[in-house]
Design an enzyme around this catalytic site. Structure first.
Site, mmCIF file in Angstrom:
data_model
loop_
_atom_site.group_PDB
_atom_site.id
_atom_site.type_symbol
_atom_site.label_atom_id
_atom_site.label_comp_id
_atom_site.label_asym_id
_atom_site.label_seq_id
_atom_site.Cartn_x
_atom_site.Cartn_y
_atom_site.Cartn_z
ATOM 1 N N LYS A 233 2.158 -10.337 -4.552
ATOM 2 C CA LYS A 233 2.659 -9.716 -4.393
ATOM 3 C C LYS A 233 4.744 -9.394 -3.883
ATOM 4 C CE LYS A 233 -0.427 -6.602 -1.626
ATOM 5 N NZ LYS A 233 -1.497 -6.574 -0.671
ATOM 6 N N ASP B 160 -3.908 -12.315 -2.842
ATOM 7 C CA ASP B 160 -2.807 -11.278 -2.744
ATOM 8 C C ASP B 160 -1.129 -11.271 -3.008
ATOM 9 O OD1 ASP B 160 -3.719 -8.561 -3.322
ATOM 10 O OD2 ASP B 160 -2.750 -8.814 -1.193
ATOM 11 N N ILE C 233 3.083 1.853 2.271
ATOM 12 C CA ILE C 233 4.513 2.179 2.497
ATOM 13 C C ILE C 233 5.249 1.974 1.145
ATOM 14 C CG2 ILE C 233 6.470 0.497 3.233
ATOM 15 C CD1 ILE C 233 3.701 -1.239 4.782
ATOM 16 N N GLY D 255 0.563 -1.324 -0.103
ATOM 17 C CA GLY D 255 0.176 0.329 0.063
ATOM 18 C C GLY D 255 0.707 1.635 -0.244
#
Ligand code: HSE
Length: 391
Positions: free
Chosen positions: A199, A195, A130, A128
């Site tokens: 990532k 998800d 970061i 997100g």
């Protein structure tokens, strides 16, 4: 003034429009100015303050030579893939938060961008708000990285935290995560670990230099975690966290996604709610940790708009791809590695140190062994829970 467009006016796309407007003065001071010309979405948004920019026709953006930067916040790997490719083929730089697209087609899209003098940016695809992609590519570039792991999904971390801290049911916690704009359109992608898988593929490629495809990454979500295991873990000094992890071992990169028992004295154990935390181990820096909001409209838009600003400053000096295509010689199967395991079973005798016993249930922590070996050792017994322990 550089002209930009947004594809997809959902949670993140609308956040991008808001941040561009909210911080217009600062953005203009540092980039010379970025003006939003179009927002493409098939839905209507009557009364929205950006309504005049809305169009349903992607070709308007594709064919407008004035638009140099396109933000793709559609999500998924179908329409987003087609539109991204078409923008890059026109030499338009694309900025995305779309982890599925980067994990499945990232190398191809970066190569197209290179051939057409533009860049494919994706800081917002992991963690997100970061900063993590640029820190790995630039600030930690002098290191050989041996391992990266972390809490990479805000929704599941929010659910685990709320269930434990506030006694919410799984369904209530999930509904709250959806209401706050953290969850995927299909929250199964959060719950089942897909998800996080996307990532960790991106982070593994950034750290180890070769594309890692999601289908090659063993993936478990939080769907089988029970309150009983959370309590046993807590009584023994651990918290259960869903981690994505990638490491280098004997010259190969390994990646996987699974819940772990994390010792409470590991900083990652204190990452709660929608926060994400990412630990990077490098041979010069040692261990570094990145922490912050891992999902949500404005934190994710913060990262997207920072990429848009970087793009605006580098239009004449595009960036090169961050990694090469996948290579079986450099990628191993994480199921072949050894881990320490938490085993809850009905086996009176079993491998490992017994940490709890309750009626017909025995809980043990094993020495490091492969998953196959632990299942073999417990053959003939009922294994109720089998969870890795982070070392
Ligand atoms: N659904 C994702 C999460 C959104 O909860 O982390 C941010 O990638």
């Amino acid at each position: 003034m550089i002209k930009a467009a947004i594809l997809g006016f959902g949670t993140v796309g609308s956040g991008v429009a808001e941040v561009l407007s909210l911080n217009e003065d600062k953005i203009t001071r540092t980039t010379g100015g970025i003006s939003l010309k179009y927002i493409v979405d098939i839905r209507d948004f009557p009364g929205n303050r950006f309504e005049s920019l809305l169009t349903k026709d992607f070709a308007v953006v594709e064919n407008d030579p004035e638009v140099k930067i396109v933000v793709e916040t559609i999500g998924g790997a179908r329409i987003a893939y087609d539109f991204t490719k078409r923008c890059l083929l026109q030499g338009k730089t694309v900025v995305t938060s779309n982890k599925e697209l980067v994990a499945t087609h990232g190398i191809e899209l970066m190569e197209i961008a290179k051939e057409h003098g533009c860049t494919y940016y994706f800081e917002a695809s992991v963690g997100g708000g970061i900063p993590i992609i640029r820190p790995i590519a630039q600030c930690l570039a002098s290191n050989n990285i041996s391992e990266i792991y972390g809490i990479l999904n805000g929704t599941t971390n929010y659910i685990l935290t709320e269930m434990k801290k506030n006694g919410l049911s799984f369904d209530t916690a999930l509904r709250q995560a959806q209401e706050m704009g953290y969850a995927e359109a299909d929250p199964a992608a959060d719950i089942e670990g897909h998800d996080v898988c996307r990532k960790i593929c991106i982070l593994a490629a950034m750290c180890f230099g070769h594309h890692v495809y999601p289908e090659d990454v063993p993936t478990e979500g939080i769907q089988n975690i029970t309150a009983v295991d959370v309590d046993y873990a807590e009584a023994n000094g651990y918290k259960i966290k869903l981690l994505g992890r990638a490491l280098e071992h004997d010259g190969k990169a390994y990646a996987y996604v699974a819940p772990h028992l994390v010792p409470v004295d590991n900083l990652i154990a204190d990452v709660e709610g929608v926060m994400n935390g990412i630990v990077v181990k490098g041979n010069a820096i040692g261990t570094a940790m990145f922490y912050g909001p891992g999902a949500g409209k404005m934190p994710t838009a913060s990262a997207v708009v920072a990429d848009v600003m970087d793009a605006a400053k580098h239009l004449k000096n595009p960036k090169k791809p961050n990694w090469a295509d996948s290579d079986p010689e450099h990628t191993g199967n994480a199921d072949d590695l050894e881990y320490v395991w938490y085993v809850r079973s009905d086996a009176k005798e079993g491998i490992g140190l017994e940490i709890a016993e309750n009626e017909d249930e025995y809980v043990r922590i094993t020495p490091a062994m492969t998953k196959q070996a632990v299942l073999h050792a417990y053959e003939g017994s009922k294994v109720f829970a089998l969870i890795r322990v982070l070392q």
